[in-house]
Write a protein that holds these residues in place. Structure first.
Motif, short mmCIF file in Angstrom:
data_model
loop_
_atom_site.label_atom_id
_atom_site.label_comp_id
_atom_site.label_asym_id
_atom_site.label_seq_id
_atom_site.Cartn_x
_atom_site.Cartn_y
_atom_site.Cartn_z
N PRO A 50 0.80 -1.23 0.00
CA PRO A 50 0.00 0.00 0.00
C PRO A 50 0.83 1.27 0.00
N GLY A 51 0.18 2.38 -0.46
CA GLY A 51 0.69 3.73 -0.30
C GLY A 51 1.40 4.30 -1.50
N PRO A 52 1.52 5.64 -1.52
CA PRO A 52 0.90 6.61 -0.61
C PRO A 52 -0.58 6.81 -0.95
N GLN A 53 -1.32 7.47 -0.07
CA GLN A 53 -2.78 7.52 -0.17
C GLN A 53 -3.33 8.93 -0.42
N GLN A 54 -2.51 9.84 -0.91
CA GLN A 54 -2.98 11.23 -1.06
C GLN A 54 -4.19 11.35 -1.98
N TYR A 58 -4.29 3.37 -2.85
CA TYR A 58 -3.25 3.23 -3.88
C TYR A 58 -2.29 2.13 -3.45
N ALA A 115 3.15 12.21 0.28
CA ALA A 115 3.82 11.93 1.55
C ALA A 115 5.28 12.34 1.43
N ASP A 117 7.38 10.55 -0.26
CA ASP A 117 7.91 9.83 -1.42
C ASP A 117 8.39 10.78 -2.51
#
Length: 267
Positions: A50-54, A58, A115, A117
């Motif tokens: 998982p991630g990122p979730q902005q 995702y 995030a 990333d």
């Protein structure tokens, strides 16, 4: 596909920082995230984290522990085209986004932070083709290429290359190499002399329901076998496997209609 970059070999090629303008990631936004993971996991051997979730749920697709792509969940009320989107590397996504606007393109999303990333924007060129821009921080993008299951090439399919080539050259500083043929409208985009992407003008052969769009090629060990497996998994073959100057290729679509190509590089 008229020219593709050289294969990195069977063991793949791991990457340091990508030069600005180089395709460094591909991402797909879908309605059925779990079903899409099942499809691509079975087709390419991907696993997911998982991630990122902005921008909502995702996941990052991993191939033998190396990140190769991302898949996100569209909100239920968003009825956008389902399509693979390449991200082009940038050292300053805010400056790149402003340059896109000044050169006649459109900024759709961002720039915004993903995030820790990196920082991203989603844009479209003057013809309407959508692409992303990625400024890496903790995550560079794809960490392996040149192996089955990894993206191998990205190509803009458009009406004609002359005008849109000027846009990409102005935004990303590409040098261009056109095919010397009256019958083929193809431009290879280069960074530091190395081919990184292509522009293919197809005129009236451009699908009316799609318009100009970027096409991602994923490497496979055997195109015919992969195309057959794709159909068994609920996908569709749009152009059957055929031989080209750079390997055997097929154009296909996943169960939600996202188009991409399979490429079997000659060894």
């Amino acid at each position: 596909m008229t020219e593709a970059r050289g294969s990195a070999g069977r063991n793949g090629d791991t990457h340091a920082r990508y030069a600005p303008g180089t395709p460094c990631w591909v991402s797909l936004m879908v309605h059925g995230l779990a079903a899409t993971q099942d499809f691509y996991g079975a087709l390419f051997g991907w696993e997911f984290q998982p991630g990122p979730q902005q921008l909502g749920p995702y996941v990052r697709a991993l191939l033998d522990g190396h990140e190769v792509a991302g898949i996100g969940q569209l909100p239920p009320d968003r009825h956008l085209p389902i399509a693979w989107t390449p991200y082009l590397a940038s050292d300053d996504v805010d400056l790149t986004a402003e340059t896109v606007r000044l050169c006649g393109g459109t900024l759709g999303v961002g720039p915004l932070d993903a995030a820790e990333d990196g920082r991203l924007a989603i844009c479209s060129d003057p013809s309407g083709a959508v692409f992303g821009v990625w400024q890496p921080l903790a995550r560079l993008g794809m960490t392996i290429t040149g192996v089955p299951g990894a993206p191998a090439w990205n190509e803009l399919v458009t009406f004609e290359t002359a005008g849109v080539a000027k846009f990409y050259e102005a935004v990303f500083g590409y040098s261009e190499e056109a095919v010397a043929s009256a019958d083929v409208d193809y431009v290879t985009l280069r960074i530091g002399g190395r081919p990184v992407a292509g522009l293919h003008g197809v005129g009236d052969a451009l699908p009316r329901d799609r318009g100009p769009h970027w096409m991602t090629y994923f490497e496979v060990a055997d195109v015919d076998e992969a195309a057959g497996r794709l159909v068994d998994l609920g996908g569709h073959v749009l152009k059957p496997p055929r031989d080209s100057a750079h390997g055997r290729v097929a154009e296909v679509a996943d169960p939600e209609g996202a188009r991409f190509s399979l490429l079997q590089n000659p060894r």
